[in-house]
Design a protein around this motif. Structure first.
Motif, mmCIF file in Angstrom:
data_model
loop_
_atom_site.group_PDB
_atom_site.id
_atom_site.type_symbol
_atom_site.label_atom_id
_atom_site.label_comp_id
_atom_site.label_asym_id
_atom_site.label_seq_id
_atom_site.Cartn_x
_atom_site.Cartn_y
_atom_site.Cartn_z
ATOM 1 N N LYS A 30 5.191 10.593 -8.396
ATOM 2 C CA LYS A 30 4.211 10.813 -9.353
ATOM 3 C C LYS A 30 2.902 11.570 -8.663
ATOM 4 O O LYS A 30 2.600 12.568 -9.213
ATOM 5 N N ASN A 31 2.728 11.019 -7.520
ATOM 6 C CA ASN A 31 1.586 11.709 -6.638
ATOM 7 C C ASN A 31 1.900 13.114 -6.025
ATOM 8 O O ASN A 31 1.158 14.112 -6.307
ATOM 9 N N ALA A 32 3.176 13.269 -5.781
ATOM 10 C CA ALA A 32 3.592 14.450 -5.192
ATOM 11 C C ALA A 32 3.783 15.586 -6.285
ATOM 12 O O ALA A 32 3.437 16.701 -5.951
ATOM 13 N N TYR A 33 4.240 15.002 -7.495
ATOM 14 C CA TYR A 33 4.481 15.836 -8.637
ATOM 15 C C TYR A 33 3.012 16.248 -9.261
ATOM 16 O O TYR A 33 2.871 17.529 -9.696
ATOM 17 N N TYR A 34 2.074 15.579 -9.535
ATOM 18 C CA TYR A 34 0.778 15.471 -10.557
ATOM 19 C C TYR A 34 -0.237 16.233 -9.495
ATOM 20 O O TYR A 34 -1.216 16.714 -9.915
ATOM 21 N N ASN A 35 -0.184 16.190 -8.249
ATOM 22 C CA ASN A 35 -1.036 16.748 -7.320
ATOM 23 C C ASN A 35 -1.211 18.295 -7.778
ATOM 24 O O ASN A 35 -0.356 19.079 -7.201
ATOM 25 N N ILE A 36 -2.423 18.751 -7.865
ATOM 26 C CA ILE A 36 -2.567 20.112 -8.184
ATOM 27 C C ILE A 36 -2.701 20.906 -7.029
ATOM 28 O O ILE A 36 -2.319 22.157 -7.160
ATOM 29 N N TYR A 37 -2.757 20.395 -6.055
ATOM 30 C CA TYR A 37 -2.841 21.196 -4.718
ATOM 31 C C TYR A 37 -1.755 21.348 -4.264
ATOM 32 O O TYR A 37 -1.487 22.176 -3.178
ATOM 33 N N ASN A 38 -0.596 20.601 -4.542
ATOM 34 C CA ASN A 38 0.496 20.682 -3.925
ATOM 35 C C ASN A 38 1.464 21.751 -4.646
ATOM 36 O O ASN A 38 1.936 21.520 -5.685
ATOM 37 N N LYS A 39 1.828 22.779 -4.056
ATOM 38 C CA LYS A 39 2.434 23.807 -4.340
ATOM 39 C C LYS A 39 3.914 23.692 -4.242
ATOM 40 O O LYS A 39 4.818 24.574 -4.571
ATOM 41 N N LYS A 40 4.398 22.582 -3.567
ATOM 42 C CA LYS A 40 5.785 22.490 -3.300
ATOM 43 C C LYS A 40 6.493 21.145 -4.108
ATOM 44 O O LYS A 40 7.306 20.713 -4.034
ATOM 45 N N SER A 41 5.812 21.027 -5.348
ATOM 46 C CA SER A 41 6.661 19.929 -6.364
ATOM 47 C C SER A 41 7.722 20.274 -6.992
ATOM 48 O O SER A 41 7.790 21.740 -6.927
ATOM 49 N N PRO A 42 8.697 19.471 -7.129
ATOM 50 C CA PRO A 42 9.884 19.985 -7.700
ATOM 51 C C PRO A 42 9.614 20.525 -9.101
ATOM 52 O O PRO A 42 8.780 20.180 -9.909
ATOM 53 N N LYS A 43 10.475 21.328 -9.483
ATOM 54 C CA LYS A 43 10.369 22.152 -10.690
ATOM 55 C C LYS A 43 10.927 21.163 -11.613
ATOM 56 O O LYS A 43 11.966 20.334 -11.729
ATOM 57 N N ALA A 44 9.948 21.282 -13.096
ATOM 58 C CA ALA A 44 10.445 20.188 -13.932
ATOM 59 C C ALA A 44 10.846 21.036 -15.330
ATOM 60 O O ALA A 44 10.549 22.120 -15.303
ATOM 61 N N ILE A 47 10.494 18.547 -22.214
ATOM 62 C CA ILE A 47 10.981 18.265 -23.565
ATOM 63 C C ILE A 47 10.054 17.659 -24.109
ATOM 64 O O ILE A 47 9.868 16.447 -24.110
ATOM 65 N N GLY A 48 9.132 18.359 -25.199
ATOM 66 C CA GLY A 48 8.028 17.649 -25.796
ATOM 67 C C GLY A 48 7.119 17.216 -24.885
ATOM 68 O O GLY A 48 6.592 18.177 -24.024
ATOM 69 N N LYS A 49 6.668 15.957 -24.797
ATOM 70 C CA LYS A 49 5.354 15.457 -23.577
ATOM 71 C C LYS A 49 6.458 14.891 -22.433
ATOM 72 O O LYS A 49 5.760 14.580 -21.302
ATOM 73 N N ARG A 50 7.526 14.920 -22.340
ATOM 74 C CA ARG A 50 8.425 14.237 -21.325
ATOM 75 C C ARG A 50 8.743 15.131 -20.331
ATOM 76 O O ARG A 50 9.113 16.259 -20.707
ATOM 77 N N ILE A 51 8.938 14.603 -18.987
ATOM 78 C CA ILE A 51 9.267 15.536 -17.874
ATOM 79 C C ILE A 51 10.363 14.734 -17.612
ATOM 80 O O ILE A 51 10.701 13.917 -17.113
ATOM 81 N N TYR A 52 11.544 16.116 -17.214
ATOM 82 C CA TYR A 52 12.617 15.712 -16.532
ATOM 83 C C TYR A 52 12.895 16.678 -15.524
ATOM 84 O O TYR A 52 12.315 17.556 -15.092
ATOM 85 N N PHE A 53 13.799 16.317 -14.413
ATOM 86 C CA PHE A 53 14.123 17.052 -13.128
ATOM 87 C C PHE A 53 15.808 17.198 -13.312
ATOM 88 O O PHE A 53 16.405 16.062 -13.430
ATOM 89 N N THR A 54 16.121 18.184 -12.856
ATOM 90 C CA THR A 54 17.712 18.524 -12.516
ATOM 91 C C THR A 54 18.017 18.038 -11.200
ATOM 92 O O THR A 54 17.115 18.038 -10.390
ATOM 93 N N GLU A 55 19.241 17.723 -10.732
ATOM 94 C CA GLU A 55 19.409 17.300 -9.475
ATOM 95 C C GLU A 55 19.410 18.466 -8.456
ATOM 96 O O GLU A 55 19.068 18.299 -7.322
ATOM 97 N N GLN A 56 19.528 19.641 -8.946
ATOM 98 C CA GLN A 56 19.350 20.924 -8.335
ATOM 99 C C GLN A 56 17.964 21.039 -7.780
ATOM 100 O O GLN A 56 17.644 21.283 -6.699
ATOM 101 N N ALA A 57 16.967 20.717 -8.808
ATOM 102 C CA ALA A 57 15.622 21.109 -8.643
ATOM 103 C C ALA A 57 15.185 19.891 -7.580
ATOM 104 O O ALA A 57 14.381 20.182 -6.703
#
Length: 70
Positions: A30-44, A47-57
């Protein structure tokens, strides 16, 4: 390609499953994803308010953060 392979490759993972896939604790992911300074976070996928990730991402995220120097 069989139908089961398509389903496994395109399956969406929530934050808990994504962190288990990467082998890190959920709060670290969560820290890696939500950190606004981290430009390398996985692509999400949102769907609505939920966040999902593909295996490729997630695999791309691993490649982006790979350290080649020891």
């Amino acid at each position: 390609m069989s139908n089961s392979n398509i389903n496994n490759e395109s399956r969406l993972r929530g934050i808990t499953e994504a962190s288990k896939f990467l082998g890190i604790k959920e709060h670290a992911f969560k820290n890696a994803y939500y950190n606004i300074y981290n430009k390398k976070s996985p692509k999400a996928v949102r769907i609505g308010k939920r966040i999902y990730f593909t295996e490729q991402a997630l695999n791309d995220f691993i490649k982006q953060n790979e350290v080649t120097e020891a």
